[in-house]
Design an enzyme around this catalytic site. Sequence first.
Site, PDB file in Angstrom:
ATOM      1  CE  LYS A  53      -3.831  -2.490   1.901  1.00 12.68           C
ATOM      2  NZ  LYS A  53      -4.450  -3.138   3.031  1.00 12.68           N
ATOM      3  CD  GLN A  97      -3.590  -4.869   6.184  1.00  9.71           C
ATOM      4  OE1 GLN A  97      -3.489  -3.864   5.477  1.00  9.71           O
ATOM      5  NE2 GLN A  97      -4.116  -5.989   5.737  1.00  9.71           N
ATOM      6  CG  ASP A 120     -10.039  -0.665   3.743  1.00  7.96           C
ATOM      7  OD1 ASP A 120      -9.705  -0.857   2.557  1.00  7.96           O
ATOM      8  OD2 ASP A 120      -9.410  -1.109   4.727  1.00  7.96           O
TER       9      ASP A 120
END
Length: 285
Positions: A53, A97, A120
């Site tokens: 990322k 995460q 997200d």
Amino acid sequence: MSGKNISGKELSALEKSKIAEKVKRLNSEGIYPKLSVIIVGENPASQSYVRGKHKDCAECGIISENIALPESVSQDELLSEIDRLNGDETVDGILVQLPLPRHIDEYSVINRISPEKDVDGFTAVNVGSLYLGKDCFTPCTPQGCIDLLDFAGVEIRGKKAVVIGRSNIVGKPVAQLLLQRNATVTVCHSKTKNLAEITKKADIIIVAIGKLGFLTGDMISDGAVIVDVGINRGRDGKLHGDADYETCIEKVSKITPVPGGVGLMTRVNLLKNTVKSAENRAKNA
Ligand code: NDP
């Protein structure tokens, strides 16, 4: 590789160059898109995803910050960190995460992220907006599936789409996106009976279950389109999808390869959502 492959490599490269252009434009207005990634503990797979990322952000000129917290971090400490990032005007996207250690409640943590920075698309607010058909951050993997179908020129409207898997991060939202695009959608899961009878009637199959080579050629019809979300490590040490590529390739009209398909689009859509958030910041400045 075959001409039937829908190339995530090609599409992600195209999208990344568009994102980099947008970032340059934002920079010229004094806005510097920034993603903050929180990682808890030492899970090697998570660390590798997070490294990817940061690399993607750097490629497109997006600032990215890594916040590594120890496995022993308390839920309250993690929530305070999210509060701090929510209040930091230079931060456009916050990503926690997953998975988190067992002593931490994932739902509470994710829902502490401000929906405006939830790149997200996992907070209850964004999930709700998706289901209501309102503007929101669409989750990166489901959106990536749709992007690949569009890129390949696959008509979704009016088609019979079968989604195998009903997780909150892939199966359910991708079914919703297909429905919004006027497909007739069937969602299958581990309790579905006679799955092959259902998949054989599908024009489009999205498979997201985490079982190597599960969807075989005898389960699909000639000309079907397969979007393979699965990522499984084979005995050969390589990555494989949930579709059995060798038997499916004979019958499909299009298929997304693993690797080189959906995974790359997941990564790109995180960048897109971060830039969208920065654009919102620019509008409100
Ligand atoms: P989950 O484990 O959360 O969900 C798996 C789903 O598959 C469940 O709904 C389960 O059904 C269903 N399932 C399991 N076995 C069967 C079966 N035999 N027949 C029908 N359905 C079955 O997985 P995720 O959605 O998180 O991930 C799925 C796969 O996608 C994994 O390989 C993962 O690594 C990959 N992935 C890839 C991404 C990418 O960017 N390419 C991003 C995210 C995930 P039930 O609900 O009944 O238990």
